[in-house]
Design an enzyme around this catalytic site. Sequence first.
Site, PDB file in Angstrom:
ATOM      1  N   CYS A   2       0.812  -1.213   0.000  1.00 48.30           N
ATOM      2  CA  CYS A   2       0.000   0.000   0.000  1.00 48.30           C
ATOM      3  C   CYS A   2       0.844   1.261   0.000  1.00 48.30           C
ATOM      4  O   CYS A   2       1.921   1.299   0.588  1.00 48.30           O
ATOM      5  CB  CYS A   2      -0.872   0.034   1.242  1.00 48.30           C
ATOM      6  SG  CYS A   2      -1.888  -1.407   1.428  1.00 48.30           S
ATOM      7  N   ARG A  27       5.648  -0.501  -5.855  1.00 52.10           N
ATOM      8  CA  ARG A  27       5.615  -1.197  -4.571  1.00 52.10           C
ATOM      9  C   ARG A  27       4.632  -2.367  -4.585  1.00 52.10           C
ATOM     10  O   ARG A  27       4.682  -3.216  -3.699  1.00 52.10           O
ATOM     11  CB  ARG A  27       5.228  -0.224  -3.464  1.00 52.10           C
ATOM     12  CG  ARG A  27       6.220   0.909  -3.289  1.00 52.10           C
ATOM     13  CD  ARG A  27       5.686   1.934  -2.329  1.00 52.10           C
ATOM     14  NE  ARG A  27       5.431   1.347  -1.030  1.00 52.10           N
ATOM     15  CZ  ARG A  27       6.328   1.279  -0.055  1.00 52.10           C
ATOM     16  NH1 ARG A  27       7.519   1.780  -0.240  1.00 52.10           N
ATOM     17  NH2 ARG A  27       6.027   0.729   1.099  1.00 52.10           N
ATOM     18  N   ASN A  99      -2.259   2.795   5.560  1.00 53.40           N
ATOM     19  CA  ASN A  99      -1.359   1.657   5.323  1.00 53.40           C
ATOM     20  C   ASN A  99      -1.215   0.905   6.636  1.00 53.40           C
ATOM     21  O   ASN A  99      -1.152   1.531   7.691  1.00 53.40           O
ATOM     22  CB  ASN A  99       0.039   2.131   4.913  1.00 53.40           C
ATOM     23  CG  ASN A  99       0.083   2.676   3.502  1.00 53.40           C
ATOM     24  OD1 ASN A  99      -0.891   2.584   2.774  1.00 53.40           O
ATOM     25  ND2 ASN A  99       1.212   3.247   3.128  1.00 53.40           N
ATOM     26  N   GLY A 100      -1.115  -0.413   6.546  1.00 58.42           N
ATOM     27  CA  GLY A 100      -0.946  -1.203   7.767  1.00 58.42           C
ATOM     28  C   GLY A 100      -2.168  -2.072   8.001  1.00 58.42           C
ATOM     29  O   GLY A 100      -3.014  -2.225   7.110  1.00 58.42           O
ATOM     30  N   GLU A 480      19.126 -18.151  -3.935  1.00 57.46           N
ATOM     31  CA  GLU A 480      18.730 -16.842  -4.451  1.00 57.46           C
ATOM     32  C   GLU A 480      18.439 -16.944  -5.950  1.00 57.46           C
ATOM     33  O   GLU A 480      17.508 -16.317  -6.463  1.00 57.46           O
ATOM     34  CB  GLU A 480      19.822 -15.814  -4.121  1.00 57.46           C
ATOM     35  CG  GLU A 480      19.729 -14.484  -4.835  1.00 57.46           C
ATOM     36  CD  GLU A 480      18.371 -13.798  -4.795  1.00 57.46           C
ATOM     37  OE1 GLU A 480      17.553 -14.072  -3.899  1.00 57.46           O
ATOM     38  OE2 GLU A 480      18.109 -12.988  -5.711  1.00 57.46           O
ATOM     39  N   GLU A 487      10.261 -15.859  -9.076  1.00 63.95           N
ATOM     40  CA  GLU A 487       9.555 -14.584  -8.863  1.00 63.95           C
ATOM     41  C   GLU A 487       9.086 -13.950 -10.169  1.00 63.95           C
ATOM     42  O   GLU A 487       7.988 -13.430 -10.248  1.00 63.95           O
ATOM     43  CB  GLU A 487      10.478 -13.562  -8.173  1.00 63.95           C
ATOM     44  CG  GLU A 487      10.523 -13.667  -6.678  1.00 63.95           C
ATOM     45  CD  GLU A 487      11.371 -12.551  -6.059  1.00 63.95           C
ATOM     46  OE1 GLU A 487      10.955 -12.026  -5.029  1.00 63.95           O
ATOM     47  OE2 GLU A 487      12.440 -12.211  -6.603  1.00 63.95           O
ATOM     48  N   LYS A 601       7.039  -4.918  -3.651  1.00 68.65           N
ATOM     49  CA  LYS A 601       8.436  -4.575  -3.404  1.00 68.65           C
ATOM     50  C   LYS A 601       8.721  -4.499  -1.916  1.00 68.65           C
ATOM     51  O   LYS A 601       9.767  -4.894  -1.442  1.00 68.65           O
ATOM     52  CB  LYS A 601       8.743  -3.227  -4.070  1.00 68.65           C
ATOM     53  CG  LYS A 601      10.155  -2.721  -3.861  1.00 68.65           C
ATOM     54  CD  LYS A 601      11.154  -3.575  -4.612  1.00 68.65           C
ATOM     55  CE  LYS A 601      12.583  -3.089  -4.482  1.00 68.65           C
ATOM     56  NZ  LYS A 601      13.528  -4.164  -4.851  1.00 68.65           N
TER      57      LYS A 601
HETATM   58  C1  G6P Z   1       9.497  -8.830  -0.648  1.00 70.20           C
HETATM   59  C2  G6P Z   1      10.122  -8.729  -2.028  1.00 70.20           C
HETATM   60  C3  G6P Z   1      11.428  -9.517  -2.051  1.00 70.20           C
HETATM   61  C4  G6P Z   1      12.342  -9.011  -0.938  1.00 70.20           C
HETATM   62  C5  G6P Z   1      11.671  -9.103   0.426  1.00 70.20           C
HETATM   63  C6  G6P Z   1      12.475  -8.432   1.522  1.00 70.20           C
HETATM   64  O1  G6P Z   1       9.048 -10.111  -0.421  1.00 70.20           O
HETATM   65  O2  G6P Z   1       9.251  -9.224  -3.010  1.00 70.20           O
HETATM   66  O3  G6P Z   1      12.059  -9.339  -3.299  1.00 70.20           O
HETATM   67  O4  G6P Z   1      13.515  -9.756  -0.955  1.00 70.20           O
HETATM   68  O5  G6P Z   1      10.412  -8.450   0.376  1.00 70.20           O
HETATM   69  O6  G6P Z   1      12.526  -7.058   1.290  1.00 70.20           O
HETATM   70  P1  G6P Z   1      13.527  -6.087   2.005  1.00 70.20           P
HETATM   71  O7  G6P Z   1      13.115  -4.709   1.569  1.00 70.20           O
HETATM   72  O8  G6P Z   1      13.370  -6.287   3.477  1.00 70.20           O
HETATM   73  O9  G6P Z   1      14.906  -6.435   1.553  1.00 70.20           O
END
Ligand code: G6P
Length: 606
Positions: A2, A27, A99-100, A480, A487, A601
Amino acid sequence: MCGIVAYVGKQDAAPLLLDGLAQLEYRGYDSAGIAVLNAGHAKVLRTGGRVRELRAALPKRFAGSIGIGHTRWATHGPATEANAHPHRSSDGRISVVHNGIIDNAGSLRAELAAAGVTLTSDTDTEVLAHLVARSTAETLEDAVLDAVSRIEGTYGLAVLDERHPDRIVLARSGSPLIIGVGNRETHVASDLSAIVRHTTSVVHLEDGEFATVTASGFTTFTRDRVNTSRTPTEVAEAAGNFELGAHQHYMRKEFLEQPASAQSVLRGRLEDRFGTARLDGLNLDARANRAIRRVKVIGCGSAYYVGQLGAQMIEELARIPADAEPASEFRYRNPIIDSTTLYVAVSQSGETADTLFAVEEIKRKGGQVVGLVNVVGSSIARACDGGVYLHAGPEIAVASTKALTNMALGFALLALNLGRVRDLSIAEGRRLIEGLRAVPEQIEQILRTEDEIASVAKGLSGASSLFFIGRVRGYPVAREGAQKFKEISYCHAEAYQSSELKHGPLALIGESLPTVAVVPQDELVQRNVGALHEIAARNGPLVVVTHPGVDLGELRASRIDVPKNEIELDPILLTVPMQLLAYHAALALGHDIDKPRNLAKSVTVE
Ligand code: G6P
């Protein structure tokens, strides 16, 4: 996930709000809406679709120079117009974006319904609009305080009131809000990307803080109505860093930026004289550093996989027992927090709810936690006792590339720093420093082979399932690699230790199941090549990500060579071709690479 935008000033609010929402699209969201006040009357426009649909539906007469907007990522109820924000009170006087998650929304909805309120959505947010409207307080500020005192959960929220048409009231608890101070206008957003094109003078609201924004500025205050005088700071991020430019996708733009972003995380941190890494932000002197007995890394998604890679580096270089765990699991298993453990929270956005809550849990129990975080001033960065900023610049594509590489480099710096107050010699330290210095140019070399990697990726894009294998240093790389591939290509991709092949996965190997193998030139190379022969003997197609010196003999395989660095640092470079493989497979399949389905994101809810 959000996103919130808000504006008050002299310009027409609706187009500004729509541009801001478009900036937040990366996002992840599924519905959107705006509300604008004009002559004390609120108009709301919402859609169960994208921002472009909202833009197309914008009526000619939607004037007003104050408004709020939202992109919603469905949690309570499907992505419909009725569930999109802003939500309004029954009389239409109050409009809210949020948001939240409100944990006690169920009981509040029941209470409101019993009091005769007709709820028009399935959302948790709607209760806020009714609670604010039902408050008997004189001011909007007090009404928001009243409403917020009734809710449990997390929120970043912006509230408009027809009775107070000069202001927007904000509240923050666990979900970020940033105020951008302009010239007789004020912008608000949950993400810097929607602000920097208007102003670089910003205030990040603190958790538990409230604010009133008007065209002439802002005031911030606590729950007890005590003013907190906050001075805006200048952000270094230029608006251009958020733009796509001539690139087809943000993901490609970002992986091509890696040579420069890798330089940024290393800059000023390599100390040749003592063969160590200078990390002043950790706030650890040598004695506190030496007292660390264990390292525990926590993160989510790709950050967790890089965390695993980092834990191995720390264990190998500093000889401190280290491991990584998904933050989402860690925080729910009543973890034992130990004062001699250094907890490391790793996050690109610095806003991932599970990681943030894990940090808070550690701190609540007296643990010491440092962050490896990209976004300066983000919630996780602020919640930690110290940390290492990753300086990768803004990352927009959901599939993380340059931020991940900088996380891995950040771990290498941390491992070096921890190692050098222990048994890692100065000569060894200098060897690693030389290795780290070579990384940006070596990434450049990998990127120059993009066309070859792209043709291998096209070959993989037809598969419905893939294995990614590696062992010890190569295993987090394989994990990874599988993560990135699934993904954005939506192909099932699973990572295994090559050593575990015989214990199960080999049953699936055949000509329709390709394997991407990570085979560094290290002490396990012969064993790794042995595993490849077992796959080849069963007609399994092979892609081998390896070093130029590795002899694959007669093996039928597509080979991707990565420049060799120091053995401990090789995993950093081995992950780069994984990004390109995933990108080009997804490109061949015609997917929406920057915004993969169902993913966000920044995952700001649990
Ligand atoms: C989401 C994204 C991932 C990311 C993860 C952690 O699930 O889709 O690609 O690795 O969050 O995000 P961060 O911002 O904490 O690295």
